[in-house]
Scaffold this active site. Sequence first.
Site, PDB file in Angstrom:
ATOM      1  N   GLN A 104       0.843  -1.198   0.000  1.00  8.80           N
ATOM      2  CA  GLN A 104       0.000   0.000   0.000  1.00  8.80           C
ATOM      3  C   GLN A 104       0.879   1.249   0.000  1.00  8.80           C
ATOM      4  O   GLN A 104       1.110   1.854   1.042  1.00  8.80           O
ATOM      5  CB  GLN A 104      -0.901  -0.030   1.239  1.00  8.80           C
ATOM      6  N   PHE A 105       1.365   1.641  -1.180  1.00  9.26           N
ATOM      7  CA  PHE A 105       2.258   2.802  -1.255  1.00  9.26           C
ATOM      8  C   PHE A 105       1.577   4.074  -0.790  1.00  9.26           C
ATOM      9  O   PHE A 105       2.234   5.016  -0.340  1.00  9.26           O
ATOM     10  CB  PHE A 105       2.829   2.970  -2.669  1.00  9.26           C
ATOM     11  N   THR A 106       0.242   4.121  -0.829  1.00  9.69           N
ATOM     12  CA  THR A 106      -0.463   5.342  -0.447  1.00  9.69           C
ATOM     13  C   THR A 106      -0.356   5.660   1.044  1.00  9.69           C
ATOM     14  O   THR A 106      -0.721   6.758   1.456  1.00  9.69           O
ATOM     15  CB  THR A 106      -1.941   5.278  -0.867  1.00  9.69           C
TER      16      THR A 106
END
Length: 140
Positions: A73-75
């Site tokens: 989950q890069f966000t």
Amino acid sequence: MRAVVQTVGRASVTVDDEVVGAIEDGLLVLVGVTHTDTAETAATMARKVHELRILDDERSAADVGAPILVVSQFTLYGDARKGRRPSWTAAAPADVAEPLVTAVVEALRQRGARVETGRFRTHMLVESTNIGPKTILLDL
């Protein structure tokens, strides 16, 4: 490295109409990687997730053998302090992040955890039924 850890009755990841990972009665863990993270950071995150006393009666996944679904989950490194468009500059690029998310998964498995995963670099449909709900942010 950051992780959002949620207690779930069930959770799954679907890619192109195929369920690629699913668990029941365990932890959904969204993992984000930043530029300074290392294999040591990944091992520490795995230990913290596995031993986090977030389940009923202050027990951990390690205590009860609860399964874990890990999803990249890069966000989690999105920064929306200025304006309405988040900046992703604190998130590590995919070629750096993927091996470190994999290292978290492998470290969890080495600890004896049953781990399911999403699929890196794909559009994933993540579904969960939270219990509690109990949600913890781990930020290393």
